[in-house]
Each structure stands twice: as C-alpha cells, then as structure tokens.
Design a protein around this motif. Structure first.
Motif, PDB file in Angstrom:
ATOM      1  N   ASN B  42       0.808  -1.106   0.076  1.00 51.57           N
ATOM      2  CA  ASN B  42       0.078   0.010   0.222  1.00 51.57           C
ATOM      3  C   ASN B  42       0.935   1.203   0.128  1.00 51.57           C
ATOM      4  N   GLY B  43       0.353   2.523  -0.525  1.00 52.71           N
ATOM      5  CA  GLY B  43       1.059   3.670  -0.136  1.00 52.71           C
ATOM      6  C   GLY B  43      -0.012   4.718   0.326  1.00 52.71           C
ATOM      7  N   VAL B  44       0.434   5.513   1.370  1.00 50.28           N
ATOM      8  CA  VAL B  44      -0.352   6.369   1.857  1.00 50.28           C
ATOM      9  C   VAL B  44       0.320   7.568   2.078  1.00 50.28           C
ATOM     10  N   HIS B  45      -0.293   8.669   2.434  1.00 46.35           N
ATOM     11  CA  HIS B  45       0.197  10.122   2.794  1.00 46.35           C
ATOM     12  C   HIS B  45       0.323  10.306   4.315  1.00 46.35           C
ATOM     13  N   CYS B  46       1.468  10.154   4.879  1.00 52.63           N
ATOM     14  CA  CYS B  46       1.620  10.313   6.538  1.00 52.63           C
ATOM     15  C   CYS B  46       2.150  11.340   6.935  1.00 52.63           C
ATOM     16  N   GLY B  47       2.494  12.759   6.186  1.00 49.84           N
ATOM     17  CA  GLY B  47       2.828  13.896   6.390  1.00 49.84           C
ATOM     18  C   GLY B  47       4.278  14.279   6.363  1.00 49.84           C
ATOM     19  N   VAL B  48       4.921  13.575   5.523  1.00 51.84           N
ATOM     20  CA  VAL B  48       6.428  14.053   5.009  1.00 51.84           C
ATOM     21  C   VAL B  48       6.453  15.113   3.919  1.00 51.84           C
ATOM     22  N   LYS B  49       5.626  14.809   3.224  1.00 52.82           N
ATOM     23  CA  LYS B  49       5.266  15.692   1.844  1.00 52.82           C
ATOM     24  C   LYS B  49       4.330  17.004   2.429  1.00 52.82           C
ATOM     25  N   LYS B  50       4.842  18.227   2.158  1.00 55.58           N
ATOM     26  CA  LYS B  50       3.758  19.239   2.674  1.00 55.58           C
ATOM     27  C   LYS B  50       2.563  19.493   1.526  1.00 55.58           C
ATOM     28  N   THR B  51       2.748  18.485   0.444  1.00 55.16           N
ATOM     29  CA  THR B  51       1.575  18.698  -0.710  1.00 55.16           C
ATOM     30  C   THR B  51       0.555  17.868  -0.395  1.00 55.16           C
ATOM     31  N   GLY B  52       0.749  16.934   0.518  1.00 56.49           N
ATOM     32  CA  GLY B  52      -0.287  15.982   0.526  1.00 56.49           C
ATOM     33  C   GLY B  52      -0.369  14.738  -0.056  1.00 56.49           C
ATOM     34  N   ALA B  53       0.552  14.593  -1.049  1.00 56.33           N
ATOM     35  CA  ALA B  53       0.854  13.486  -2.146  1.00 56.33           C
ATOM     36  C   ALA B  53       1.424  12.359  -1.008  1.00 56.33           C
ATOM     37  N   SER B  91      20.014 -10.963   9.203  1.00 52.73           N
ATOM     38  CA  SER B  91      18.907 -11.920   9.066  1.00 52.73           C
ATOM     39  C   SER B  91      19.457 -12.875   7.731  1.00 52.73           C
ATOM     40  N   GLY B  92      20.734 -12.649   7.620  1.00 53.09           N
ATOM     41  CA  GLY B  92      21.537 -13.892   6.505  1.00 53.09           C
ATOM     42  C   GLY B  92      20.656 -13.819   5.383  1.00 53.09           C
ATOM     43  N   GLY B  93      20.385 -12.790   4.778  1.00 51.36           N
ATOM     44  CA  GLY B  93      19.548 -12.647   3.493  1.00 51.36           C
ATOM     45  C   GLY B  93      18.245 -12.823   3.508  1.00 51.36           C
ATOM     46  N   LYS B  94      17.321 -12.541   4.631  1.00 52.98           N
ATOM     47  CA  LYS B  94      16.072 -12.957   4.653  1.00 52.98           C
ATOM     48  C   LYS B  94      15.313 -11.571   5.039  1.00 52.98           C
ATOM     49  N   ALA B  95      14.119 -11.416   4.497  1.00 48.75           N
ATOM     50  CA  ALA B  95      13.360 -10.350   4.897  1.00 48.75           C
ATOM     51  C   ALA B  95      11.742 -10.690   4.666  1.00 48.75           C
ATOM     52  N   ARG B  96      10.959  -9.790   5.498  1.00 50.41           N
ATOM     53  CA  ARG B  96       9.593  -9.949   5.200  1.00 50.41           C
ATOM     54  C   ARG B  96       8.937  -8.890   4.876  1.00 50.41           C
ATOM     55  N   ALA B  97       9.821  -7.396   4.759  1.00 52.11           N
ATOM     56  CA  ALA B  97       9.160  -6.522   4.648  1.00 52.11           C
ATOM     57  C   ALA B  97      10.129  -5.157   3.821  1.00 52.11           C
ATOM     58  N   ILE B  98       9.278  -4.245   3.368  1.00 46.01           N
ATOM     59  CA  ILE B  98      10.061  -3.122   2.964  1.00 46.01           C
ATOM     60  C   ILE B  98       9.376  -1.925   3.199  1.00 46.01           C
ATOM     61  N   VAL B  99       9.834  -0.952   3.963  1.00 49.83           N
ATOM     62  CA  VAL B  99       9.312   0.262   4.055  1.00 49.83           C
ATOM     63  C   VAL B  99       9.990   1.559   3.634  1.00 49.83           C
ATOM     64  N   VAL B 100       9.369   2.429   2.636  1.00 44.93           N
ATOM     65  CA  VAL B 100       9.950   3.277   2.090  1.00 44.93           C
ATOM     66  C   VAL B 100       9.266   4.620   2.206  1.00 44.93           C
ATOM     67  N   ASN B 101       9.751   5.887   2.492  1.00 50.90           N
ATOM     68  CA  ASN B 101       9.258   7.012   2.758  1.00 50.90           C
ATOM     69  C   ASN B 101       9.883   7.997   1.658  1.00 50.90           C
ATOM     70  N   SER B 102       9.096   8.902   1.223  1.00 49.11           N
ATOM     71  CA  SER B 102       9.751  10.048  -0.006  1.00 49.11           C
ATOM     72  C   SER B 102       9.596  11.328   0.459  1.00 49.11           C
ATOM     73  N   GLY B 103      10.325  12.277   0.299  1.00 51.96           N
ATOM     74  CA  GLY B 103      10.073  13.603   0.890  1.00 51.96           C
ATOM     75  C   GLY B 103      11.316  14.032   1.752  1.00 51.96           C
ATOM     76  N   CYS B 104      11.921  12.981   2.272  1.00 49.21           N
ATOM     77  CA  CYS B 104      13.078  13.266   3.203  1.00 49.21           C
ATOM     78  C   CYS B 104      13.976  12.129   3.107  1.00 49.21           C
ATOM     79  N   ALA B 182       4.083   6.261  -3.786  1.00 50.31           N
ATOM     80  CA  ALA B 182       4.579   7.031  -2.682  1.00 50.31           C
ATOM     81  C   ALA B 182       6.067   6.887  -2.883  1.00 50.31           C
ATOM     82  N   PHE B 183       6.625   6.358  -3.730  1.00 49.31           N
ATOM     83  CA  PHE B 183       8.052   6.413  -4.041  1.00 49.31           C
ATOM     84  C   PHE B 183       8.697   7.784  -4.538  1.00 49.31           C
TER      85      PHE B 183
END
Lengths: 459, 459
Positions: B42-53, B91-104, B182-183
């Motif tokens: 999913n992608g949401v607006h959480c408040g990093v970008k002032k534009t609301g994007a 983790s020895g090359g394992k993962a369950r998730a990726i989290v990404v923020n843009s704007g900063c 959101a990228f």
C-alpha cells in the motif's frame, strides 16, 4: 489534459535568466613597458570567422627561444597538436614563432588537416631567419568547430601579410591586445595579462594570453615521444628570461597541473587544449644571460616556477570567469586530504557536479550536493563522514559560513547564506580532516544561458 | 554601454523551452494476475510531503523471503542504507518487509537519523509475525532532501495504520500503484512494471517499482561487511520464485551493473541509492518449491539472472525517461572495445557530457562532442582514432546515419540528421574497432527545465 502533471505544464513556459555581472572589467590597458622584450606580434582578420572578427594571431621572437608546451591527453588529437608536438621534438625545445587561428579547430580533419597545419608552420617560418639545420621553428594552435577543414589559402595570405616589409607587427599593448582578440571564440573579452618579476635580483617580464569558454576541463601533459594524444583551451606565455628548454618544460608541467588542469567550465576535455611557453632571454638586451636551470641553480629555478605557476593560475581563472553562461566564479578548496591527488580528485568532482553548479546559479546553499559529490570519489584513503566539514567562504574578508561541522549539519543562517551567494565570487571549502594535503579548483555555475549557447552552437 | 559584447545583451533575455513529449503513457494499468503472489502492499500520505501527496509505502511478504540488495558506493551513506545493510547481515539474507518514505532522505542526519531508520524497521516488523531469533525483518529506504531529520512520529503512525485489522493492504494493481506513487519525488509518473516468466518450465511472476529523476548516476555494489558506504535511486523488485539468498545477491549484482549502474541523468551519485529484491517462493501456493541456486542448477540460475537483468534494465530506463527536464531518451552503445569496462567507461563519459547533452536538447548532430568525450577516457587499450566510427541509429528501424567512419567525417545529410534528432528516442553508436566487447548506457538531454528544477529545488 487535466491529468498532465504540473511539471509538464511548466515546460511550455519561458525562463527568465538572472543576468550575469558584466565582465569587461577583467580586461584593461597594460603599460607597454610591462611586456617582455624581444617579441613582436599582431592579430588580423583573415577570413575564418564569418563575422569579420579577428581570427589569426602571429607571435614572433627576435631570437630563437626556449620553448615548452603541454597538450591535451584526449585520444583524438587535433592536427595542430600533433604538428606542434613534432616541431618541439625536432627543434629540441626551441622555437621562434607561434601562429594561432580561431573559428576552426582543424580537428578530426584527417590528412588534409595535417597538411594545413604544416602549411601554417612553413608560412610562419618564412617570416623569420631560417634555422641552422632547417628544422621548423613555429608552433601552431587552432580553436573552433571540430570536423571542418581550414580555409587554408585565406590563412596563408593572412600569415604572409606579416612580412617584415609590412610592419604590421608591434610590441605595444595594442599589438598584444589584437593578438589576444584573435584567440577568441565564444569568449566575451580578450584574456591578456603581463607582469614584472625578479629572480636572483634580475628583473624580467612575462606576458600571456589565453582563450576558452566552453569544452573546458583540460588535462594536459608534456609532449609524448610519439603521437597518440590531442586540446580547446589555448594559452601562450612569453617571457624575456633565459630558461633552459628542459627546465622550462618541467616548470610548465608543474604550473599547468596547478592552473589549467584545475579549472572546469563544463567538464568536457577538448581535442585541442594547448599551452605554450617561450623564454627568449631578451631581458638583458643582447648581453649574454645565464639560463635559469633546475640543476645549476635550484633556488632560481623554484623562484621562476612559482612565478610561472601564479601567472598561469591567473590566466586559467580568466577562462572560468568567462565560462559559457557563467554568472559565478567559484573556488573549490579541498583541505586535509591524505594526498594531493585525492584532494584534486574531490575538487574536480565538486567542480563538475551539475547539481552543485545549478544550485550555485540558483544561489541555493545546498551543501548536501557538495557532500554527495565529495562522497562519490574513490580515494586512496576513504573519507570518514564524521570528520568532514563544509563552509562557504566569502571573498571579501568577512566571516565564513559553516554548513557542516564534523559531519553534523549546522543550523544555517539562510539570510547570510543568500548574501554570500548573491555576489559573483565565492569559495566552497571542504575539510576532510584526514591528512595535510590540499588542492584548489576553479569553476563556474550552470545557467539557462549555458544551455542556450550549447544547444545551438553550430546554427 | 555600446561596447557590451552581444552575448551580454542576450543574457537579460528570456528563453523559450522546447516542450518535452508527455510521458504519462509510460504508466498504464497492469492485470492483477501478473503481479507476484504472496505480497500485500500500500501507499499512504503520512505527512512528510507538505503537498499531501503519497509519501509512505509498505510492502509485506506473506512468508520470509530471500532478500538481496545493492547500495550506493558514496562515502556519505544515509541512515536507511546503513540500517538496511545491517538488517541483511543479521538476517542472513532474509526479509519479510520493505518500508519506504519519500520527501526526506534521512541523509547526513547523525545519530537521530539512525534512530529514526531503526524505528521505521521496528514499526514495520510489528506488522508481521516475529522471526524465530528475533532478528529484524524489514528493509528501509528514504528519498528526498539531504540534511533534514524525518517527521518520525508521523511516519510511525503511517506505518501502524497498516495493521492486519485495518485491511488497507492489498495485492491488486491499485495497491501496487499506490505504493509506486509513494516512492515519487520529482518524478512525473509512477514507475511500475510486472511480467510473467518461465524457468525450467515453471511459471513465475516479477513486479517492481522505482523512482528517481535527479541525482541519478548510480554506482551500486553488494552490501559490505562493515559500513563505509551510502544511495536517490530507489528500486525494489518482488518475485514469487524461490531463489537462495546467495544466488539472489549474485544475480542482482550482475543485473545492477547492466541496468541501474548504466544510467545517468545528471552524473551525480546519491547518498541513498538502493535496490532491493525479494524472492518469496509463493508461486506454488505453499507447495515446497526447489530454490533456484547457481551451484545446484547453473542453467536455471542463468535463466533467472537474464530475466532479472532485463527487468531491471526496463525499470532503470523509466528513470531516464523521467529525468529532470529531459526531452530525449538516448541509448549510448559502445562497441568493439577491448574490455567491457573500457566500453562501459566510454559510454558513461558520453552519457554525462554536458556538451553532448545540450547538443541533444538543441537537436544538433554535433558528433565532434561525442568524439571529444570518447577520447577523454583513459582506457586499458588506447583508442586508435583511425578505427573509430560514430552513427546515429533511429529507433524506428529506419537506416542509421553514419557521422564518422574510420576516423573520417562523413558528408552528413543534415536534413536526415534533424529528422532523427527530432524524435524522443535515439541511439548514439560508437564503434571503436579494437576488440569484441560492448556496453550500453541510457541517458537524457540537458534542458532549460533541468536548470530551473535544480536552481530552486529547496525553495
């Protein structure tokens, strides 16, 4: 098209350029007596440039002079570069004359280009007494568009108009200025400097001129034994000191690394970059003068080398001031490096960063771009981010503005930053905190005007 | 000021931009069934970008996935890069998730930046089952302005809104599209691709998204044992194939050299460049799937590596198409080199030349600049100017236009040259005539709009 992103809507708009400060004050009259003795010269319009502007310079020394040169390291060496290297080899580091045309680089012109460059040498040789062994005595330089052949008959006629009987050659400021003007392509002012200096209590003079506004990121070395090299920065320096050919070359190589090889306008290395130095020993009006030589008198040699380096740096900086579309003159100082090469490499990278250069045009204190450029250079000793500091140093003596101290961003006074960035001259200082070596580079900003000049250069 | 050179008079004028072709057609709907199984996002607006994007993307795999990554080689590694490297090591090359923020970008933010990046990892880890040994399972990426700290409480709230009970995570095109949006920073369209492929007769899916428009000249390598590195190109690729962590890393390293490390917008390497691949083996719906592994089955591995390389090249090219101010998409092909590295080095140099890029904007067939750039690169085997050929290759299948053949300039049909240069896509082909190695690079032109975007990025 209501879904067209905002940026696209802006694309069809127009851009208003922030005008650059006028630069004509970088060219001013010089006293005739400051020019080195024993040289006559001139600049004429012979017909390379369609505009009718001066496009041919001839410089003659009254006696055979020691000669040294550095040429571009580009693999596509223009014909005049190949020929000048050959002349220096054959003459054993001696020359009587320099001939320069602007408007056409005579680069990537095949056999015809080589024949034309040699024809320029022979025509200029005919203006002076033949050498004893009949070897060529003229060094040749060309600058302008790549891939077109010279209008050689116009150029030869232009050279021949300088015969002794025509007396159009002179040694006054006016003559030097005409020669300097004949170097120009996209330059907005002629680049001419002269000064008096003293070595071992004796007084000498040095004068020089150069040109260049685009395709400026020289990397020049001494002539190679055989031709695999090339240069559009052109410079020549004439002195009336007597210097042995070997020491003149080593002094020039040292000076070029710290001057012409430390400037950038656009990061592009030309096929024609050439710098030539002549030392004719005419200061003493015919009295035998002991040659300055590294082995015979290292101290005198070092004093001369320092003079030459400072003079070359002055000439090199003029090219950056006149960089295509430039509105800023920026000194990039990298200090505290493990080696000179590391410092030079970082300074070069910052000086060529499109993001740093557009931020300078926008007068934006974007130190993050300086840092990103610094960090992108592979070094002998890796950068430790926690030791790095970045400052803006105004060139008026007022306090510098720290932006980053030991890897931590400062709370920047943006008003003061804007103030410092609003003037033409600025220094970006990067302290690595690793060692004791440092290097300086000179660069300019990246403007709308740069894009305009280079988006339709040929049309 | 009648003596003011003509160029100065022009400086106070305005510049009318040639508008770029709209690029929205590079983003189009994809069938839900083409996306890899076992991922919700999913992608949401959480408040990093002032534009609301949209400014926060969360990507979860239903089961622990093999994970591999390449990070920027910049010395100033942003906090999320340091943290993601550490997570992969632990983790020895394992993962369950990726989290990404843009704007900063969370770059050059000291200890606070590290704490914030770890807080993002922990908050995302809380959305999935804990790992057996309690090691972190989330890889983190940030992009935007350097030197500012994250609004971390907004980001944590944004991450927590993705809890299982909220059911805002999805696996449809709409969900993937929101994550891709959101990228975005200065990107003008979301960059999302998906495809189905076959290895050893089994069908798998691969989907990926990336962002980047400026500070694009990545040089990324695999994670290092300890942190001395950094990346603003962000990309992630998810597949439902099963691949061993070791082979996933070696396939990614190979793919990145031939995709993301072969693109340039402005020649500037970022502090945050990161590309992550997850392979969760969900294609077979829970049935045990044999992992693709280089040692066990080299042919299957090579087939997978080829798919990954082609897919990564597609994603990387999207970044160039959306390059800041870009109006052209240019493929630079260097052929006939002694080594791949020589070919890659020349292609990179041509792709970053300000003179080549402004000529492309000006639609000027200035092959001299291509040649000067080619000649300025130090190589393992020096270029022989008499063997070099340069052509423009139109991308519509019509005949290519030779500009230089074996070092001799062609009599160029300027009308045809203008025609080829007037469209968005173009290939510059340089044949060195030395060896058999080749490399491709993708770049864009340099426009007024580029200067505008980067002259006032922060304001």
């Amino acid at each position: 098209m209501s879904r067209l992103p905002a940026v696209w809507k802006r694309l069809s708009s127009t851009f208003t350029s922030r005008p650059a400060p006028p630069k004509t004050h970088h060219h001013a009259p010089i006293l005739d007596s400051t020019f080195p003795k024993g040289y006559v010269l001139n600049g004429v319009h012979c017909g390379v440039k369609k505009t009718g502007a001066l496009d041919l310079a001839v410089i003659l020394s009254g006696t055979p002079a020691s000669a040294a040169a550095c040429f571009t390291r580009n693999a596509f060496k223009a014909a005049p570069v190949v020929v000048s290297e050959d002349v220096l080899r054959r003459s054993g580091g001696k020359a009587r004359a320099i001939v320069v045309n602007s408007g056409c680089a005579n680069a990537v012109t095949g056999k015809q280009g080589m024949e034309d460059a040699w024809a320029m040498v022979r025509a200029t040789d005919a203006l002076v007494e033949p050498s004893k062994a009949g070897e060529p005595q003229t060094l040749v330089m060309s600058t302008g568009v790549i891939g077109q052949t010279l209008p050689i008959s116009n150029i030869i006629s232009g050279i021949q108009s300088h015969s002794a009987s025509s007396s159009i050659l002179g040694s006054t400021f006016a003559a030097w200025e005409k020669a300097a003007k004949a170097f120009m392509t996209t330059d907005t002012f002629p680049k001419l400097r002269a000064r008096t200096f003293t070595v071992n209590g004796k007084e000498y003079r040095m004068a020089g001129m150069d040109k260049g506004a685009g395709m400026i990121h020289p990397d020049m070395g001494p002539p190679r034994p055989s031709g695999q090299l090339h240069a559009t920065l052109l410079a020549c320096i004439m002195t009336d000191a007597a210097v042995s050919p070997r020491s003149l070359q080593s002094a020039l190589t040292y000076a070029v690394d710290r001057s012409f090889n430390s400037i950038s306008v656009d990061g592009d290395m030309s096929t024609n970059d050439t710098i030539i130095v002549l030392a004719n020993g005419a200061a003493t009006n015919g009295t035998a003068q002991e040659e300055i030589d590294e082995e015979r008198d290292p101290r005198a040699y070092e004093a001369f080398r320092t003079e030459l380096t400072n003079f070359a740096a002055d000439l090199a900086q003029l090219v950056v001031r006149d960089g295509e579309g430039a509105t800023k003159f920026v000194t990039v100082s990298v200090e505290g490096a493990a080696t000179y090469e590391d410092a030079h490499r970082i300074a070069s990278r910052i000086s060529t960063s499109a993001l740093v250069k557009t931020a300078l045009y926008g007068e934006d204190a974007n130190w993050g771009r300086v840092l990103a450029a610094t960090g992108s250079v592979p070094l002998s000793t890796p950068v430790d981010p926690t030791r790095v500091s970045v400052s803006f140093v105004p060139q008026d003596g007022s306090p510098s503005l720290p932006l980053l101290v030991n890897g931590e961003p400062e709370n920047v006074d943006e008003v003061r930053a804007k103030e410092i960035l609003s003037v033409e001259d600025l220094e970006i200082q990067v302290q690595l905190g690793i060692g004791k070596e440092s290097a300086k580079y000179w660069t300019c900003d990246f403007s709308y005007e740069y894009v305009r000049i280079n988006g339709d250069y040929r049309s």
